[in-house]
Every structure is written in C-alpha cells, then in structure tokens.
Design a protein around this motif. Sequence first.
Motif, PDB file in Angstrom:
ATOM      1  N   ASP A   1       0.818  -1.223   0.000  1.00  0.00           N
ATOM      2  CA  ASP A   1       0.000   0.000   0.000  1.00  0.00           C
ATOM      3  C   ASP A   1       0.843   1.261   0.000  1.00  0.00           C
ATOM      4  N   MET A   2       2.159   1.125  -0.051  1.00  0.00           N
ATOM      5  CA  MET A   2       3.058   2.257   0.111  1.00  0.00           C
ATOM      6  C   MET A   2       2.813   3.343  -0.936  1.00  0.00           C
ATOM      7  N   MET A   3       2.833   2.979  -2.202  1.00  0.00           N
ATOM      8  CA  MET A   3       2.687   3.958  -3.264  1.00  0.00           C
ATOM      9  C   MET A   3       1.294   4.573  -3.274  1.00  0.00           C
ATOM     10  N   GLU A   4       0.302   3.783  -2.982  1.00  0.00           N
ATOM     11  CA  GLU A   4      -1.073   4.291  -2.950  1.00  0.00           C
ATOM     12  C   GLU A   4      -1.226   5.367  -1.883  1.00  0.00           C
ATOM     13  N   LEU A   5      -0.588   5.164  -0.724  1.00  0.00           N
ATOM     14  CA  LEU A   5      -0.713   6.124   0.366  1.00  0.00           C
ATOM     15  C   LEU A   5       0.013   7.424   0.074  1.00  0.00           C
ATOM     16  N   ILE A   6       1.233   7.320  -0.483  1.00  0.00           N
ATOM     17  CA  ILE A   6       1.949   8.565  -0.744  1.00  0.00           C
ATOM     18  C   ILE A   6       1.318   9.318  -1.926  1.00  0.00           C
ATOM     19  N   ASP A   7       0.670   8.611  -2.833  1.00  0.00           N
ATOM     20  CA  ASP A   7      -0.051   9.285  -3.908  1.00  0.00           C
ATOM     21  C   ASP A   7      -1.163  10.169  -3.351  1.00  0.00           C
ATOM     22  N   LYS A   8      -1.670   9.777  -2.180  1.00  0.00           N
ATOM     23  CA  LYS A   8      -2.724  10.559  -1.523  1.00  0.00           C
ATOM     24  C   LYS A   8      -2.151  11.676  -0.659  1.00  0.00           C
ATOM     25  N   GLY A   9      -0.822  11.785  -0.652  1.00  0.00           N
ATOM     26  CA  GLY A   9      -0.179  12.855   0.114  1.00  0.00           C
ATOM     27  C   GLY A   9       0.127  12.494   1.549  1.00  0.00           C
ATOM     28  N   GLN A  10       0.158  11.199   1.889  1.00  0.00           N
ATOM     29  CA  GLN A  10       0.397  10.768   3.264  1.00  0.00           C
ATOM     30  C   GLN A  10       1.860  10.370   3.463  1.00  0.00           C
ATOM     31  N   PRO A  11       2.584  11.050   4.365  1.00  0.00           N
ATOM     32  CA  PRO A  11       3.969  10.647   4.652  1.00  0.00           C
ATOM     33  C   PRO A  11       3.992   9.255   5.281  1.00  0.00           C
ATOM     34  N   LEU A  12       5.096   8.544   5.096  1.00  0.00           N
ATOM     35  CA  LEU A  12       5.205   7.176   5.598  1.00  0.00           C
ATOM     36  C   LEU A  12       6.534   6.960   6.300  1.00  0.00           C
ATOM     37  N   ARG A  13       6.508   6.071   7.288  1.00  0.00           N
ATOM     38  CA  ARG A  13       7.731   5.577   7.916  1.00  0.00           C
ATOM     39  C   ARG A  13       7.565   4.080   8.113  1.00  0.00           C
ATOM     40  N   ARG A  14       8.439   3.297   7.509  1.00  0.00           N
ATOM     41  CA  ARG A  14       8.345   1.840   7.563  1.00  0.00           C
ATOM     42  C   ARG A  14       9.730   1.227   7.784  1.00  0.00           C
ATOM     43  N   GLU A  15       9.743  -0.008   8.293  1.00  0.00           N
ATOM     44  CA  GLU A  15      10.974  -0.802   8.369  1.00  0.00           C
ATOM     45  C   GLU A  15      10.720  -2.142   7.703  1.00  0.00           C
ATOM     46  N   PHE A  16      11.657  -2.564   6.862  1.00  0.00           N
ATOM     47  CA  PHE A  16      11.509  -3.830   6.167  1.00  0.00           C
ATOM     48  C   PHE A  16      12.875  -4.272   5.657  1.00  0.00           C
ATOM     49  N   ARG A  17      12.901  -5.460   5.088  1.00  0.00           N
ATOM     50  CA  ARG A  17      14.138  -5.992   4.526  1.00  0.00           C
ATOM     51  C   ARG A  17      14.173  -5.766   3.014  1.00  0.00           C
ATOM     52  N   ILE A  18      15.392  -5.559   2.516  1.00  0.00           N
ATOM     53  CA  ILE A  18      15.587  -5.504   1.075  1.00  0.00           C
ATOM     54  C   ILE A  18      16.561  -6.621   0.688  1.00  0.00           C
ATOM     55  N   VAL A  19      16.472  -7.045  -0.562  1.00  0.00           N
ATOM     56  CA  VAL A  19      17.369  -8.074  -1.079  1.00  0.00           C
ATOM     57  C   VAL A  19      18.232  -7.432  -2.158  1.00  0.00           C
ATOM     58  N   ARG A  20      19.530  -7.474  -1.957  1.00  0.00           N
ATOM     59  CA  ARG A  20      20.441  -6.913  -2.944  1.00  0.00           C
ATOM     60  C   ARG A  20      20.575  -7.867  -4.136  1.00  0.00           C
ATOM     61  N   PRO A  21      21.103  -7.347  -5.251  1.00  0.00           N
ATOM     62  CA  PRO A  21      21.288  -8.229  -6.418  1.00  0.00           C
ATOM     63  C   PRO A  21      22.183  -9.425  -6.139  1.00  0.00           C
ATOM     64  N   ASP A  22      23.113  -9.288  -5.190  1.00  0.00           N
ATOM     65  CA  ASP A  22      23.995 -10.427  -4.880  1.00  0.00           C
ATOM     66  C   ASP A  22      23.366 -11.404  -3.889  1.00  0.00           C
ATOM     67  N   GLY A  23      22.107 -11.141  -3.493  1.00  0.00           N
ATOM     68  CA  GLY A  23      21.394 -12.056  -2.605  1.00  0.00           C
ATOM     69  C   GLY A  23      21.488 -11.718  -1.134  1.00  0.00           C
ATOM     70  N   THR A  24      22.331 -10.758  -0.753  1.00  0.00           N
ATOM     71  CA  THR A  24      22.434 -10.382   0.659  1.00  0.00           C
ATOM     72  C   THR A  24      21.195  -9.598   1.077  1.00  0.00           C
ATOM     73  N   ILE A  25      20.879  -9.710   2.354  1.00  0.00           N
ATOM     74  CA  ILE A  25      19.665  -9.089   2.899  1.00  0.00           C
ATOM     75  C   ILE A  25      20.065  -8.002   3.889  1.00  0.00           C
ATOM     76  N   ARG A  26      19.411  -6.844   3.795  1.00  0.00           N
ATOM     77  CA  ARG A  26      19.654  -5.743   4.722  1.00  0.00           C
ATOM     78  C   ARG A  26      18.316  -5.236   5.258  1.00  0.00           C
ATOM     79  N   TRP A  27      18.339  -4.835   6.508  1.00  0.00           N
ATOM     80  CA  TRP A  27      17.178  -4.176   7.106  1.00  0.00           C
ATOM     81  C   TRP A  27      17.309  -2.677   6.882  1.00  0.00           C
ATOM     82  N   VAL A  28      16.236  -2.023   6.449  1.00  0.00           N
ATOM     83  CA  VAL A  28      16.263  -0.575   6.240  1.00  0.00           C
ATOM     84  C   VAL A  28      15.059   0.068   6.910  1.00  0.00           C
ATOM     85  N   SER A  29      15.284   1.308   7.330  1.00  0.00           N
ATOM     86  CA  SER A  29      14.195   2.154   7.810  1.00  0.00           C
ATOM     87  C   SER A  29      13.935   3.188   6.724  1.00  0.00           C
ATOM     88  N   SER A  30      12.715   3.234   6.228  1.00  0.00           N
ATOM     89  CA  SER A  30      12.375   4.100   5.102  1.00  0.00           C
ATOM     90  C   SER A  30      11.382   5.165   5.547  1.00  0.00           C
TER      91      SER A  30
END
Length: 336
Positions: free
Chosen positions: A70-99
């Motif tokens: 729902d991230m893009m839908e919410l910001i399209d409505k003008g709502q700021p967001l703060r989330r934490e989740f994992r991303i997967v790099r192209p080499d397969g490593t996983i990092r936690w990010v705060s967005s």
Amino acid sequence: MSASASFFQNVLRLVEDQGQIGFWWHDLASGRITVSPGLARISGVPASVPRTRLSMLNCIHPQDRPFQSDMMELIDKGQPLRREFRIVRPDGTIRWVSSRIDVVLGDDGQPVRFIGVVVDVTERREAQRAVEFNHGRRAALLEATSALTWIADLSGQSIDHTAWCGLTGMLPEHCSGQGWLDAVHPNDRDRVRAAYRAALAKDETYNVDYRVLTQEGVYRWFNARSAPVRDASGAIREWQGVLLPIDDNHRPVVGDVGGDEVPTLTGEQIRGARGLLDWSLAQLAAASGVSVSTIKRMEDGSEGSTRASKSEAVRRALQNGGVSFRTVDGSTWISR
C-alpha cells in the motif's frame, strides 16, 4: 556545477558516509526517480541504473512485500510514511532498512514530488534479534529448571520481587528492603542474612540453601544464587539471582522444620569444609564462636557427644562462608 551545488553534494556525501543513509526523490511531472550514492551502496544497485516504482518495490524482501504493497497508494494521496523492512540486494544479501517518505505538495494541494530517506538498520536489528534470542533462551532455561528470578539494587535491597510474591503469597510492599526474609524459616534467617551481607561486601556470588514458607503454608527447600551485574566499566549495576527448588532427596541436612536438633558433622566433613574455604582452625573458631580446642577435638573424633548448639554453630559458620551440605543416598556431600 555551481559552488552551491558542489557544497550540497559534499555535505550529502559526508552525511551518507557517516550514517549509512541514502536519499531518493521522485519528480511526478517527469516520472524520473533519482537516487543518491548512499542509497546505491545500501541497495547494491548502481545509481546509474534507472529506477521505477515497481523496481523499487521489487527490492523489498518477498516475505515483507505484502505488508508494503500500500506504500505507493498512500503517498499518492499525500500521506507521509515511515516503515521498516528488509531488502534483497542483487547479490542475494539481505539488509534491514528504515524508510521515510515525505510528500511535497504543489500550489493546488496535490503531490508533485516524493522525497525518501533510507537508513541501513541491519546492525541494530541483528543486535535486537540477539537480545530477543538470549531472552528466549534464558526464559526456556528458567522454565525447564523451575527457577524463580529476582533483582536487587547495589545495596542488596530487593527491587523486583514478583516471583517471590508469587511463591510466598507476600504483598510487594512487604518484600521491599529486607522484608522478603520474613518468609525464610526462622532457623535459617540469620544464616541467609549473613551470607547475603558477605556477598555484598565482597562483590562475590551468593549461594545458599534455605527453607521458604510458601503460600500453601508449608516450608520448602530452595537454593538461592545471585551474582553482580556489571556495566562496561566493571562497576556493579545491580544484582540478579535465581531461586532453584531442591527435591527431598537432595535437601541439606538440618533438623526437622521447626526443630533444634542438628546432626553432628563428622571430623572429615569439618576438615573438608575448611579445606574448601581455605580456613584455619582459628578462622573457623572466630566465625563460629566455638573454641579452637573444641573444633580440633570434633575433627579428631575425640569430642564425644558434641552439644547440638556447638555443632549448629560450626555448621552455620561454614555455610555462611559458602559451603553447602547435602545428603544424597544417605551420604553427606560438601560443595561450594
């Protein structure tokens, strides 16, 4: 490149290098998504690689992606967001990010630009996971051993007596300070108090067996152990302890609850206990109030029928020093 633009880029680089931070911005009019070098390092995707909304969403870990759909839908409505989740790099490593995503609105009140800040929080997440794992392991161990825990401040005053109240039925206000000792058997109370004070004075571990009046109205044997918790500088921050139940086959050898009779220690047991403590006859005499000559006769087996009061005094002195006497299959074992 203007001087102001060059200054901005240098500041941005310093901020990103110092804090594992990356930035991105999405201009809605052109549809272009631009990322900073810091975000390129975090994501593992070069800044020169074109980004789209879909490609950025696809960087999110598959297990976390449904919760961010729902991230893009919410910001399209003008709502700021703060989330934490994992991303997967192209080499397969996983990092936690705060967005964090903020929305820039135009004169008509509609979004014209999205600005995002991404922080690599992998180290914090891993540290948190390690703490949670250790906490779970500690909880499982305590449950497996039926142990109760307690916490005391620097002076030894009880500050967390939840488990003690559950065991004894005492009210929290009655457990504060040294009030918890009221549930200890009267014949054990002085010995427990002395051992506790000795541990506090020497900043050493505390290990003593005693009887506790449970909320069922019966006395049960427990082994209490505690150790100082130190901070990074080595200073004691608090005391943490556990209370372990002792089954009837391994309880210490003392008289029946409420009685005064104490089985006489053998000479070998006294000598063995002195050896564990590295005590001389004079030291045991001073600690027990029994004369050196009497203790020597007790050790030699020539004292005959020693009065219960002297035997009890010697036993308590040795136990206060940290020695435990336990009976297993009819034999008395000495430990420290």
